[in-house]
Every structure is written in structure tokens, then in C-alpha cells.
Design an enzyme around this catalytic site. Structure first.
Site, PDB file in Angstrom:
ATOM      1  N   HIS A 195      46.498  52.301  38.686  1.00  0.00           N
ATOM      2  CA  HIS A 195      46.900  51.727  39.955  1.00  0.00           C
ATOM      3  C   HIS A 195      46.665  50.616  39.238  1.00  0.00           C
ATOM      4  CE1 HIS A 195      48.077  52.041  43.193  1.00  0.00           C
ATOM      5  NE2 HIS A 195      47.788  51.259  44.027  1.00  0.00           N
TER       6      HIS A 195
ATOM      7  N   SER B 159      53.210  50.488  44.262  1.00  0.00           N
ATOM      8  CA  SER B 159      52.594  50.770  44.873  1.00  0.00           C
ATOM      9  C   SER B 159      53.099  50.834  46.289  1.00  0.00           C
ATOM     10  CB  SER B 159      51.069  50.175  45.000  1.00  0.00           C
ATOM     11  OG  SER B 159      49.978  50.357  45.625  1.00  0.00           O
TER      12      SER B 159
ATOM     13  N   ASP C 189      45.823  56.990  37.458  1.00  0.00           N
ATOM     14  CA  ASP C 189      46.216  57.057  39.366  1.00  0.00           C
ATOM     15  C   ASP C 189      45.988  58.364  39.268  1.00  0.00           C
ATOM     16  OD1 ASP C 189      47.243  55.329  41.614  1.00  0.00           O
ATOM     17  OD2 ASP C 189      48.377  54.869  40.047  1.00  0.00           O
TER      18      ASP C 189
END
Length: 317
Positions: A281, A157, A251
Site C-alpha cells: 500500500h 487510497s 496491501d
């Protein structure tokens, strides 16, 4: 690029998570306290590694805390500098402790997990400066890590973004020499309107969550267009290290990561791209989800290949 439905294990893990959209109105500090409590419970029985050492390394604004994980067996090993996710606002060494331990066990590399400064107290470019400084330190101090000279960067991320940015900075500045970068659902190419945001905002991350993270991290629109904030804005990426780019089918960040992988390939960078079609995610840190273990094993195999080792290590915990 997504399966017909989210994997049941991922759905179960999502249901157990706190609702960020409901809690972020309290601000970053209470959210970090909640994270700390959750991490304490989650990390009760961590996978064993050779050694774990908390230390600090020099940074542009003072000492940067890092956690060094050494593989079992001893002897020099390659180094992976790891940056945790959390939107540049949340996340910690503890929050990714199990993930780093699994990566050590699967890759047989030393992992240096970096506790970079967080926004909004420390907005862009504080996290970038810390990430680059920690990578420079790892490259310049192999004896401190019993390192063999191999060096990679990795993250998930926001941490995936930092790994990509550090790779770009190293190419621009002539070092340190990075052999590989592993970018797990990185937050890149987010300035453009993406189909994955339209379709999957609200699955783990809402549009309001994405805006909140962005507003915490950037002080101006000019910052957001800086290539060291998002490497999709770079004029040239051809000199960056070979990469693994991982995305998740459900995501909102999926299409940005895929676009960055495509750009690297166009500019001559060797890339392995993989989209986990039934994942969401954050699944790398959903430790009871089988795909999380598969992801770590896949990334570890890429790292071993980059460092010239084809021997599978395996993780039995």
C-alpha cells in the site's frame, strides 16, 4: 494475488517511513506536521512541468485550495482531477506533488490536485462534497484550465475512493460527464472481512490503523454504509465511467479493490484491472521504487487511450 516476497525496493522504502501505528496516538495534527517536514525534503527537486498554479475553487463550505499542473508545450489538453490519499485524515497537495507532476509528464494532461477537507475536523461527507464540487468546477470552467473538454478523475487510497464516489455521483446526478476514472488501491469494499486484511494487515497499514482512519472519518455506522462513502454499497454502478483499478499484492485493501473491479465488469463497465503482486500500500508515492514509475506510466497510457491519444509521452525525471 501476491508474489513470494515484497520487492526489495519497496521494503527499503517502507523502512524509511514513519511508523503510523506508533505515532497516531499523538493525533492528526502532529502527524500532519511530520508529513509537512518530510514533504519539504522530498520535494526539493521536483520534475518540471509546463506550469504550476495554486488557486481556489468554490466549495460547499467555502473555497477549496487546488493546485493546477499544466503540461509542457501549451495548447488545450484533457483534465484529470486528482484526489490524494491519507485515509481522509492525512495527506496534502505537497505530499502528492511529485506524483502529480509525473502524471502530467506521462499523460500530457492538465492535473487539478484537490486539497479537500480532512477528518476528524471535517468528517464524512465533507471530503466527498469537496471532491465533487472541484470536479464540477473543472467541467464547467474549461477556459480557466485551457481544457479541451476531456475529463477524468483519479486518486490513490482514500483519494481512489473519492474518485470512485465522484464517478458514481456524476452517474446518479447526470453530470459532470467523466470520461475515465483511475482508482489506485482504493479503500472500497472495506466493510466485509477480506482475506487480504487477514494476511497483510501490519504491512504499511495495521488493523488498528484502518480502524483509526475509519473512526476519524465516520460519525456513525449509517455513514459507513452510504454509497457515497463506499460505492460497493451502491444499488447500481452500471453508469459510471470506464475505469482502471490498481491493487498491490501485499496491501490489506487489495481484495476490496479487486471486488469493486469485478462488480464494475459484471455491471457492464469497461475496466482494466492490474495487481502489482510484489508491491505494498502506498507504493505510488514511493518515488524511488521503479514500480511507482511503471504505475504512473500505465495509468497515463490508459488516460491517453480514454482521451483518444495513443502518443507515448515519457518521463525522463
Amino acid at each position: 494475488m501476491q508474489a513470494d516476497e515484497i520487492h526489495p525496493q519497496a521494503r527499503e522504502a517502507m523502512a524509511a517511513q514513519s511508523d503510523l501505528s506508533r505515532l497516531r496516538r499523538f493525533g492528526p495534527k502532529p502527524l500532519r506536521l511530520l508529513e509537512r517536514a518530510a514533504n519539504w525534503w522530498e520535494n526539493r527537486n521536483p520534475p518540471a512541468v509546463g506550469a504550476v498554479d495554486d488557486r481556489t475553487v468554490p466549495g460547499p463550505a467555502g473555497e477549496i485550495p487546488v493546485r493546477v499542473y499544466r503540461p509542457r508545450g501549451g495548447g488545450p489538453s484533457p483534465t484529470v482531477v486528482f484526489f490524494h490519499g491519507g485515509g481522509f485524515v492525512l495527506g496534502s497537495l505537497e505530499g502528492h506533488d511529485i506524483l502529480c507532476r509525473r502524471l502530467v509528464r506521462e499523460s500530457d494532461c492538465t492535473v487539478v490536485s484537490v486539497d479537500y477537507r480532512l477528518a476528524p475536523e471535517h468528517p464524512f461527507p465533507a471530503a466527498v462534497e469537496d471532491a465533487y464540487a472541484a470536479t464540477e468546477w473543472a467541467a464547467e470552467n474549461p477556459d480557466s484550465l485551457d481544457a479541451d473538454g476531456g475529463l477524468a478523475v483519479a486518486g490513490d487510497s482514500a483519494g481512489g475512493t473519492l474518485a470512485a464516489v465522484v464517478s458514481l455521483m456524476a452517474a446518479d446526478r447526470g453530470g459532470p460527464d467523466i470520461d475515465y476514472q483511475a482508482l489506485v488501491y482504493p479503500a472500497v469494499g472495506t466493510g466485509e472481512r477480506r482475506e487480504s486484511v487477514e494476511r497483510h494487515a501490519g504491512t504499511v497499514l495495521s488493523e488498528a490503523d484502518l480502524t483509526w482512519f475509519r473512526d476519524c472519518y465516520y460519525e456513525s455506522d449509517v455513514d459507513e454504509r452510504n454509497p457515497y462513502a463506499d460505492p460497493m454499497h451502491a444499488r447500481d454502478c452500471s453508469g459510471v465511467a470506464p475505469a482502471t483499478v490498481v491493487t498491490a499484492g501485499f496491501d490489506p485493501l487489495r481484495d476490496g479493490g479487486a471486488a469493486y473491479a469485478e462488480r464494475l465488469v459484471r455491471e457492464g463497465v469497461s475496466v482494466r484491472f492490474e495487481n502489482y503482486e510484489d508491491m505494498v500500500h502506498g507504493f505510488a508515492a514511493m518515488y524511488e521504487v521503479n514500480r511507482s514509475r511503471e504505475l504512473v506510466a500505465d495509468v497515463a497510457a490508459d488516460l491517453r487511450g480514454a482521451f483518444g491519444s495513443d502518443t507515448a509521452v515519457g518521463d525522463d525525471a
